[in-house]
Design a protein around this motif. Sequence first.
Motif: not given
Length: 278
Positions: A2, A114, A161
């Motif tokens: 991640p 993100g 992501t």
Amino acid sequence: MPPKYYAPKGGHPGQDQLLTDRAVFTEAYAVIPRGTMRDIVTSFLPHWSETRAWILARPLGGFAETFSQYIVEVSPGGGSDRPDTDPAAQSVIFVVEGEAALTFSGVTHRMEPGGYAYLPAGLDWSLKNTGAEAVRFHWVRKAYQAVDGIDAPEPFVTNETEIAPNPMPGTDGRWATTRFVDPEDLRHDMHVNIVTFEPGGVIPFMETHVMEHGLYVLEGKAVYRLNRDWVEVEAGDFMWLRAFCPQACYAGGPGRFRYLLYKDVNRHAPLQSPLRIG
């Protein structure tokens, strides 16, 4: 694995520390190291509560002139119902730490690390920290350059992501760009992307172009060529490049080198000749 992002926390160095650092401002570029982002250089913003900001870039005559970039820290319970009073300002929000509730057009979006939002000029939006920890995010602003016959862009929210990085040709994936907007979408006059280099990845030529840049290092370290100089940069550093500043980099590792990148795109160069003005 991640993504992870560096975010400043402020504070102050001790009186026993040396003042020597990597901060530099030249005619072509500036480097603002993470160690300069202390409490004493924060600003408060109109109509924001429980909020402070590190202002990394603003339009500056004779230097970079198209954008501003902040790192904003909003404490629990803080935020704004009137975040920007400039009706010409479009914005990109990119969250690096914590959670925020971003609301526009009657819908509230949960922004986590993100999280990326594009907010066009004239949009009525608000942002609140409804969590228990501070939220920190980048806020990039640019006056929108409307073009006759081209619609204004729509707002959107996503997370990095959810977007596959686009490898640069001929690099075997060592250099890739996460693009949040289609480069051929002429409604947009700025791009805010994420650039990723695997260890050993390079920009193999001296880029020299009209686009201005703001580069915030999200992760890792590298050596960057700026104009005539090689400089070391690491997570939390900011680089500010005026148009045509030659640039390249080498990511030596041991981990990935990643940065958030602003550039102005897709518009004619403005002509400010005195003959035309008169």
